[in-house]
Scaffold this active site. Structure first.
Site, PDB file in Angstrom:
ATOM      1  N   SER A 134       0.832  -1.201   0.000  1.00 47.58           N
ATOM      2  CA  SER A 134       0.000   0.000   0.000  1.00 47.58           C
ATOM      3  C   SER A 134       0.872   1.258   0.000  1.00 47.58           C
ATOM      4  O   SER A 134       1.525   1.545  -1.003  1.00 47.58           O
ATOM      5  CB  SER A 134      -0.963  -0.049   1.196  1.00 47.58           C
ATOM      6  N   HIS A 170      -4.815  -1.366  -3.960  1.00 41.89           N
ATOM      7  CA  HIS A 170      -6.175  -1.783  -3.544  1.00 41.89           C
ATOM      8  C   HIS A 170      -7.189  -1.523  -4.657  1.00 41.89           C
ATOM      9  O   HIS A 170      -8.287  -1.036  -4.432  1.00 41.89           O
ATOM     10  CB  HIS A 170      -6.581  -1.046  -2.269  1.00 41.89           C
TER      11      HIS A 170
END
Length: 242
Positions: A134, A170
């Protein structure tokens, strides 16, 4: 033993629920360590959790997962102060760096304040494998969408830029990310942008993407760019299942 060339594994994964611990390392973390080519001793991982404020509870969870995997771990905490005056030696003695997700905006600000950005650049050039999830994926690129500033996603453009591309993470699990990537590419705020679903990663040697990887059966990776007519085109990348 350093990797044979500058190596980055930028992911939207790396963890799974543990049987006896809160987390275990999933295949993407193991692959990052394997890329370092260590033999004859336990691999050394530098864990960097700046993006979540160096939470000691998370450090403990990560350390348990590392112990279970047979890895040695050291935590590069910046709160309340760096662990050493020799951050360069602290990082370059490791085989791989794993950067935790969280606020990429805060991460970048604090890294630059303490000179971690330059240490990581040297580590990358020296063959220490750089990896993360991330925020720990976006940071190596020029920029990309982030929720660092609040629930509404915004674009950042001040990543470390080791990789001359933008990055989306994501991509399948947070509905607002794909539209913002497409809008950013359309407006020119984002350039060539590589994106990962949860459980997928992007392996770069130097500044070249060499393959997309996945630790889940349905995870994908994508390239979003403008074509010669200025139209935004999304291409699904070939992916290797770990």
């Amino acid at each position: 033993m350093p990797a044979e060339q500058p190596t980055i594994l930028a992911t939207s994964g790396g963890y799974r629920a543990g049987d006896r611990t809160r987390i275990e390392f999933a295949p993407l973390v193991h692959h990052a360590v394997e890329l370092a080519g260590v033999s004859g001793r336990a691999p050394r991982i530098c864990h960097v959790a700046t993006a979540i404020g160096d939470q000691r509870s998370w450090n403990a969870d990560f350390a348990e997962a590392a112990d279970l995997a047979g890895y040695q771990v050291r935590h590069l905490n910046l709160f309340p102060m760096p662990p050493t005056d020799d951050l360069r030696g602290f990082v370059l003695e490791c085989d791989a760096v794993w950067v935790q997700g969280g606020s990429v905006a805060n991460l970048l600000a604090l890294w630059r304040l303490h000179g971690v950005d330059e240490v990581l650049r040297e580590a990358w050039q020296s063959g220490v494998v750089l990896a993360g999830v991330s925020a720990g994926s976006i940071c190596w690129h020029k920029g990309g969408p982030t929720d660092s500033f609040g629930p509404e996603l915004r674009l950042i453009d001040n990543g470390l830029g080791l990789l001359p591309f933008d990055n989306g993470v994501h991509y399948d699990s947070e509905a607002r990310r794909r539209p913002l990537v497409h809008a950013g590419v359309a407006s020119g705020e984002l350039g060539r942008t590589y994106c990962t679903d949860d459980g997928a990663g992007l392996l770069y040697h130097g500044t070249e993407l060499v393959e997309a990887l996945a630790e889940r059966k349905n995870s994908g990776a994508y390239l979003v760019e403008r074509d010669a007519d200025g139209k935004v085109v999304e291409t699904t990348l070939d992916i290797r299942r770990l």
